[in-house]
Design a protein around this motif. Structure first.
Motif, PDB file in Angstrom:
ATOM      1  N   HIS A 229      56.357  48.497  77.096  1.00  0.00           N
ATOM      2  CA  HIS A 229      56.732  48.071  78.205  1.00  0.00           C
ATOM      3  C   HIS A 229      55.529  47.523  79.023  1.00  0.00           C
ATOM      4  N   GLN A 230      54.747  46.864  78.291  1.00  0.00           N
ATOM      5  CA  GLN A 230      53.360  46.086  78.914  1.00  0.00           C
ATOM      6  C   GLN A 230      52.686  47.067  80.029  1.00  0.00           C
ATOM      7  N   GLN A 231      52.659  48.601  79.706  1.00  0.00           N
ATOM      8  CA  GLN A 231      51.828  49.298  80.543  1.00  0.00           C
ATOM      9  C   GLN A 231      50.661  49.901  79.744  1.00  0.00           C
ATOM     10  N   LYS A 232      49.498  49.391  80.200  1.00  0.00           N
ATOM     11  CA  LYS A 232      48.421  49.719  79.594  1.00  0.00           C
ATOM     12  C   LYS A 232      48.132  51.348  80.151  1.00  0.00           C
ATOM     13  N   GLY A 233      47.395  51.876  79.100  1.00  0.00           N
ATOM     14  CA  GLY A 233      47.273  53.206  79.376  1.00  0.00           C
ATOM     15  C   GLY A 233      48.462  54.267  79.035  1.00  0.00           C
ATOM     16  N   TYR A 234      49.388  53.757  78.697  1.00  0.00           N
ATOM     17  CA  TYR A 234      50.686  54.759  78.274  1.00  0.00           C
ATOM     18  C   TYR A 234      50.801  54.496  76.655  1.00  0.00           C
ATOM     19  N   SER A 235      51.751  55.340  76.351  1.00  0.00           N
ATOM     20  CA  SER A 235      52.018  55.384  74.773  1.00  0.00           C
ATOM     21  C   SER A 235      53.298  55.717  74.469  1.00  0.00           C
ATOM     22  N   ASP A 236      54.284  54.744  74.212  1.00  0.00           N
ATOM     23  CA  ASP A 236      55.392  54.700  73.808  1.00  0.00           C
ATOM     24  C   ASP A 236      55.471  54.991  72.362  1.00  0.00           C
ATOM     25  N   GLN A 237      54.534  54.493  71.656  1.00  0.00           N
ATOM     26  CA  GLN A 237      54.244  55.171  70.171  1.00  0.00           C
ATOM     27  C   GLN A 237      52.945  55.269  69.835  1.00  0.00           C
TER      28      GLN A 237
ATOM     29  N   LEU B 256      42.726  64.454  64.594  1.00  0.00           N
ATOM     30  CA  LEU B 256      43.944  64.760  64.932  1.00  0.00           C
ATOM     31  C   LEU B 256      44.283  65.202  65.946  1.00  0.00           C
ATOM     32  N   GLU B 257      43.380  66.042  66.893  1.00  0.00           N
ATOM     33  CA  GLU B 257      43.668  66.572  67.947  1.00  0.00           C
ATOM     34  C   GLU B 257      44.301  65.310  69.078  1.00  0.00           C
ATOM     35  N   ASP B 258      43.608  64.283  69.016  1.00  0.00           N
ATOM     36  CA  ASP B 258      43.946  63.067  69.881  1.00  0.00           C
ATOM     37  C   ASP B 258      45.299  62.678  69.441  1.00  0.00           C
ATOM     38  N   PHE B 259      45.492  62.676  68.146  1.00  0.00           N
ATOM     39  CA  PHE B 259      46.684  62.025  67.627  1.00  0.00           C
ATOM     40  C   PHE B 259      47.808  62.870  68.203  1.00  0.00           C
ATOM     41  N   TYR B 260      47.762  64.151  67.939  1.00  0.00           N
ATOM     42  CA  TYR B 260      48.633  65.120  68.405  1.00  0.00           C
ATOM     43  C   TYR B 260      48.689  65.509  69.870  1.00  0.00           C
ATOM     44  N   GLY B 261      47.965  64.875  70.562  1.00  0.00           N
ATOM     45  CA  GLY B 261      48.124  65.156  72.229  1.00  0.00           C
ATOM     46  C   GLY B 261      49.094  64.758  72.685  1.00  0.00           C
ATOM     47  N   ASP B 262      49.452  65.137  74.171  1.00  0.00           N
ATOM     48  CA  ASP B 262      50.364  64.589  74.853  1.00  0.00           C
ATOM     49  C   ASP B 262      50.913  63.058  74.702  1.00  0.00           C
ATOM     50  N   MET B 263      52.074  62.839  74.783  1.00  0.00           N
ATOM     51  CA  MET B 263      52.314  61.181  74.775  1.00  0.00           C
ATOM     52  C   MET B 263      53.084  60.914  76.247  1.00  0.00           C
ATOM     53  N   SER B 264      52.601  59.902  76.833  1.00  0.00           N
ATOM     54  CA  SER B 264      52.692  59.413  78.280  1.00  0.00           C
ATOM     55  C   SER B 264      53.495  58.187  78.151  1.00  0.00           C
ATOM     56  N   SER B 265      54.501  57.818  78.774  1.00  0.00           N
ATOM     57  CA  SER B 265      55.314  56.601  78.761  1.00  0.00           C
ATOM     58  C   SER B 265      55.665  56.175  80.025  1.00  0.00           C
ATOM     59  N   LYS B 266      56.013  54.909  80.146  1.00  0.00           N
ATOM     60  CA  LYS B 266      56.126  54.326  81.584  1.00  0.00           C
ATOM     61  C   LYS B 266      57.236  53.364  81.109  1.00  0.00           C
ATOM     62  N   GLN B 267      58.404  53.348  81.603  1.00  0.00           N
ATOM     63  CA  GLN B 267      59.551  52.733  81.242  1.00  0.00           C
ATOM     64  C   GLN B 267      60.345  51.971  82.516  1.00  0.00           C
ATOM     65  N   PHE B 268      60.763  50.869  82.430  1.00  0.00           N
ATOM     66  CA  PHE B 268      61.490  50.266  83.403  1.00  0.00           C
ATOM     67  C   PHE B 268      62.993  50.114  83.006  1.00  0.00           C
TER      68      PHE B 268
ATOM     69  N   VAL C  51      48.541  52.984  57.874  1.00  0.00           N
ATOM     70  CA  VAL C  51      49.208  54.016  58.785  1.00  0.00           C
ATOM     71  C   VAL C  51      49.901  54.761  57.631  1.00  0.00           C
ATOM     72  N   GLU C  52      49.405  56.465  58.098  1.00  0.00           N
ATOM     73  CA  GLU C  52      50.074  57.520  57.211  1.00  0.00           C
ATOM     74  C   GLU C  52      51.130  58.254  58.128  1.00  0.00           C
ATOM     75  N   ARG C  53      51.173  58.014  59.437  1.00  0.00           N
ATOM     76  CA  ARG C  53      52.133  58.562  60.176  1.00  0.00           C
ATOM     77  C   ARG C  53      52.107  58.091  61.613  1.00  0.00           C
ATOM     78  N   TRP C  54      52.973  58.324  62.580  1.00  0.00           N
ATOM     79  CA  TRP C  54      53.140  57.870  63.981  1.00  0.00           C
ATOM     80  C   TRP C  54      54.163  58.577  64.757  1.00  0.00           C
ATOM     81  N   SER C  55      54.143  58.920  66.052  1.00  0.00           N
ATOM     82  CA  SER C  55      55.112  59.468  66.857  1.00  0.00           C
ATOM     83  C   SER C  55      55.557  58.569  67.945  1.00  0.00           C
ATOM     84  N   ASP C  56      56.642  59.158  68.548  1.00  0.00           N
ATOM     85  CA  ASP C  56      57.128  58.268  69.792  1.00  0.00           C
ATOM     86  C   ASP C  56      56.854  59.084  70.726  1.00  0.00           C
ATOM     87  N   GLU C  57      57.427  58.463  72.124  1.00  0.00           N
ATOM     88  CA  GLU C  57      57.027  59.167  73.336  1.00  0.00           C
ATOM     89  C   GLU C  57      57.658  60.506  73.425  1.00  0.00           C
ATOM     90  N   LEU C  58      58.576  61.003  72.723  1.00  0.00           N
ATOM     91  CA  LEU C  58      59.167  62.283  72.795  1.00  0.00           C
ATOM     92  C   LEU C  58      58.333  63.384  71.748  1.00  0.00           C
TER      93      LEU C  58
END
Length: 697
Positions: free
Chosen positions: A473-481, A570-582, A499-506
């Motif tokens: 959503h063109q919001q720097k500093g947030y992670s939708d994926q 790994l701690e960085d990857f599994y850290g909290d996901m933050s998303s900003k949507q419009f 790319v071995e794995r990924w996570s979504d905003e949930l």
């Protein structure tokens, strides 16, 4: 020491059930000879140190002596078989899970700490008993010998037996009558070897000091030992000495507690002993015989244990727990069972170590009931007359060991204790439709399950990692994926990335797998081509990430401006996901506590160049300085408890922001403004943390 502690813990749990059984029988047989209950306590204390049991299908004991096993405890979801469901559930549900980077399971640390405390407690108690005995021996050095193995000592409060060979120590102020009672009592102790029995029981108590029931058993054993000895004195000297004997007990009652040392004539509980002496009558032979039969039955029960059924190769049995309790609650019982079909669907090698395979099975089982009464059955179970049929539409996982030949060519099994803990275990299940998935995808799903259970570190390729945060959503500093990139072949500047794995905003985790090929061979070939000067783009993590986002995930509108590439762990990857949507809030569901959002995109003059990427005219007019692109893409989000809610308010001073205190106030604001307003929704791991209305000129 951990293994020894768990053995003691198993014996202590088993012994607790035995102690309760003897306490109940002791109460029922309170008018029978005390020698019967005394003998049962000896059986209990032997059971507290000897792990050998007679295995039988009809054992009244609810557990065996293998309730706490390392292979069951040292895993992501620790399992015990204590016979107490609350304890078993507590261990499985409340034990902390292994964190990223930890080499051992939390339960292993807990057992290590508990074993140290147990060992320290045992040493302290044994040391205290030895010191007490040594101090008492010093007081007896000046004793006067009256006859062989009988000494008289000034200042003793009571008489007792001590030493090897056992000697009787008497106070100096005894009357002739009291001396006769005491000598008779203590000689019976010596003849029965009660001193050695008490010393052995004290050592066992020191090993089980953490169990309050063992302390109670020790006190009851002492009381029954003394009362049974009192009975023998009355049998030998006649019941007409009851009064004089009781008075002697009261006068010579031990003021000091002889902790694990001598057998004192005045051993407490004096009140109970005196009452028992005064009420003593020679037991009727029939009553005594029945008491003996009951004691023998309980003694045999103590040395039995339920036979453990080995169902490690029978996946269908793992599903049986679903229906047994349900059948019995309706008054029926399962009297026979038969595996009708068992099918292996996949075998994945190498995940748990060399020579260890994880197999995927499904099965169908038939159960015969003791009647054809119709039952209310759960989904997946059918009844035909007195037969039930359970078809496993899920896949159970189990690990097996592959034999390795030794120097002589003989196949031997070689595996670690942790690997052995997995053999025959039902790790979890997959959905029915997944039976047709390709072998490589099945392997990925098996890996995912083993990681979830804590058997594998949550990474496919250890070593260097790159984290890529993607904002949709063109919001720097947030992670939708968020992508996790690794180097599958070699580390460093010359190693390719994947790319071995990924996570979504949930926070939902997804795995990448190579379709139609073995991953190791595929990436080895890619690395070889890169070393030859081809596919050099695989050396650039940003290029690898962008190719994956576009080709594999179909996110063609994402540009390098929408991603943040950084080295990470790994701690960085599994850290909290933050998303900003419009988008536009369509509904606030207070019952289910979710928000329904119609997603949109907000464009201004600052990001006009992005219009072409979403197939819009980059030269379109924006008379008010903005453009909102909407489409039919609704999503629900967890409302959260106390998010920050900011809305637009028109005042005399112009447009201002107003903070609302609750979702109810936001609902009222939407109703007042017509209900179709654009908002920026910020969420953490899928939970809304901030709602901010966008001012539209």
């Amino acid at each position: 020491m951990d293994g020894l502690f768990l053995e003691i813990l198993n014996l202590s749990l088993y012994g607790s059930f035995a102690i309760v059984a003897v306490l109940i029988l002791r109460f029922l047989l309170k008018k029978s000879p005390k020698s019967i209950s005394y003998g049962l306590w000896l059986v209990v204390f032997l059971a507290l140190i000897l792990p050998v049991r007679i295995k039988t299908s009809y054992s009244p004991m609810p557990v065996g002596v293998e309730s706490f096993r390392q292979e069951k405890l040292y895993q992501a979801v620790p399992q015990v078989e204590s016979g107490i469901s609350l304890v078993d559930d507590f261990v499985a549900e409340r034990t902390p899970v292994r964190k990223l980077g930890e080499e051992v399971f939390p339960m292993e640390r807990m057992v290590e700490g508990a074993s140290v405390v147990w060992f320290a407690g045992t040493v302290i108690l044994l040391g205290y008993g030895m010191i007490s005995s040594w101090k008492l021996r010093k007081k007896l050095k000046n004793g006067e010998k009256l006859e062989p193995n009988v000494y008289q000592v000034e200042g003793l409060p009571t008489a007792f037996v001590m030493g090897l060979p056992p000697c009787i120590y008497l106070p100096a102020d005894l009357t002739e009558e009291e001396r006769e009672y005491v000598l008779c009592h203590e000689r019976i102790h010596i003849k029965r070897h009660d001193m050695r029995m008490k010393q052995g029981a004290f050592v066992i108590l020191c090993l089980h000091w953490f169990n309050p029931l063992v302390w109670l058993a020790f006190r009851c054993m002492e009381a029954d030992m003394e009362s049974s000895c009192d009975e023998k004195v009355l049998e030998k000297m006649g019941t007409d000495i009851k009064k004089g004997y009781s008075l002697s007990l009261v006068r010579l009652s031990a003021e000091e507690r002889w902790f694990g040392t001598p057998l004192a004539f005045g051993e407490k509980p004096i009140k109970t002993r005196v009452k028992h002496i005064l009420q003593y009558k020679k037991p009727v032979s029939v009553v005594a015989g029945l008491a003996v039969v009951a004691a023998v039955a309980v003694g045999c029960a103590i040395w039995s244990a339920p036979e453990k059924v080995d169902d490690s190769n029978d996946i269908a049995r793992m599903e049986e727990e679903k229906i047994v309790s349900m059948v019995e609650s309706q008054g029926s019982h399962i009297i026979d069972r038969e595996v009708m079909q068992a099918t292996q669907h996949a075998c994945v090698d190498g995940l748990l170590g060399e020579g260890i395979a994880v197999e995927v099975w499904s099965g169908e089982c038939q159960y015969q009931l003791d009647s054809d009464k119709p039952l209310q059955l759960p989904e997946g179970v059918t009844q035909e007359g007195d037969y039930l049929y359970l078809k496993s539409e899920k896949y159970a996982f189990g690990a097996m060991s592959m034999p390795e030949p030794d120097e002589s060519g003989v196949a031997e099994f070689s595996y670690t204790e942790e690997q052995a803990a997995l053999f025959g275990v039902c790790f979890g299940s997959l959905r029915f439709y997944e039976q047709t998935m390709p072998q490589e995808e099945m392997g990925t799903m098996v890996r995912a399950l083993l990681e979830e259970k804590g058997y594998l570190t949550p990474e496919t390729y250890p070593g260097n990692h790159i984290i890529v945060d993607v904002s949709l959503h063109q919001q720097k500093g947030y992670s939708d994926q968020r992508l996790l990139l690794s180097q599958p072949v070699k580390q460093g500047d010359g190693g390719i990335w994947c790319v071995e794995r990924w996570s979504d905003e949930l926070g939902h985790l997804y795995y990448n797998y190579v379709s139609g090929a073995e991953e190791d061979a595929y990436y080895a070939e890619q690395q070889a081509q890169c070393d030859e000067g081809h596919k050099v783009g695989l050396l650039n993590p940003e290029d690898v990430a962008m190719t994956f986002l576009r080709d594999e995930m179909g996110l063609w509108s994402v540009t390098t401006d929408d991603i943040v590439v950084r080295e990470g762990t790994l701690e960085d990857f599994y850290g909290d996901m933050s998303s900003k949507q419009f988008g536009y809030i369509l509904e606030l569901d207070f019952e289910n506590e979710w928000l329904r959002l119609n997603e949109a995109q907000w464009y201004t003059e600052e990001n006009r160049e992005r219009l072409a990427q979403v197939h819009l005219d980059p030269n379109m007019e924006m008379p008010n300085g903005y453009y909102i692109r909407t489409w039919e893409n609704d999503r629900t989000m967890d409302m959260g408890k106390r998010p920050e809610i900011l809305v637009v308010e028109f005042t005399e001073n112009g447009v201002e922001q107003k903070e609302l205190k609750s979702w109810k106030e936001l609902q009222k604001h939407l109703e007042e403004e017509g209900g179709y307003l654009p908002f920026w929704i910020t969420s953490e791991n899928g939970v809304v943390t901030k709602v901010e209305e966008q001012y539209v000129p």
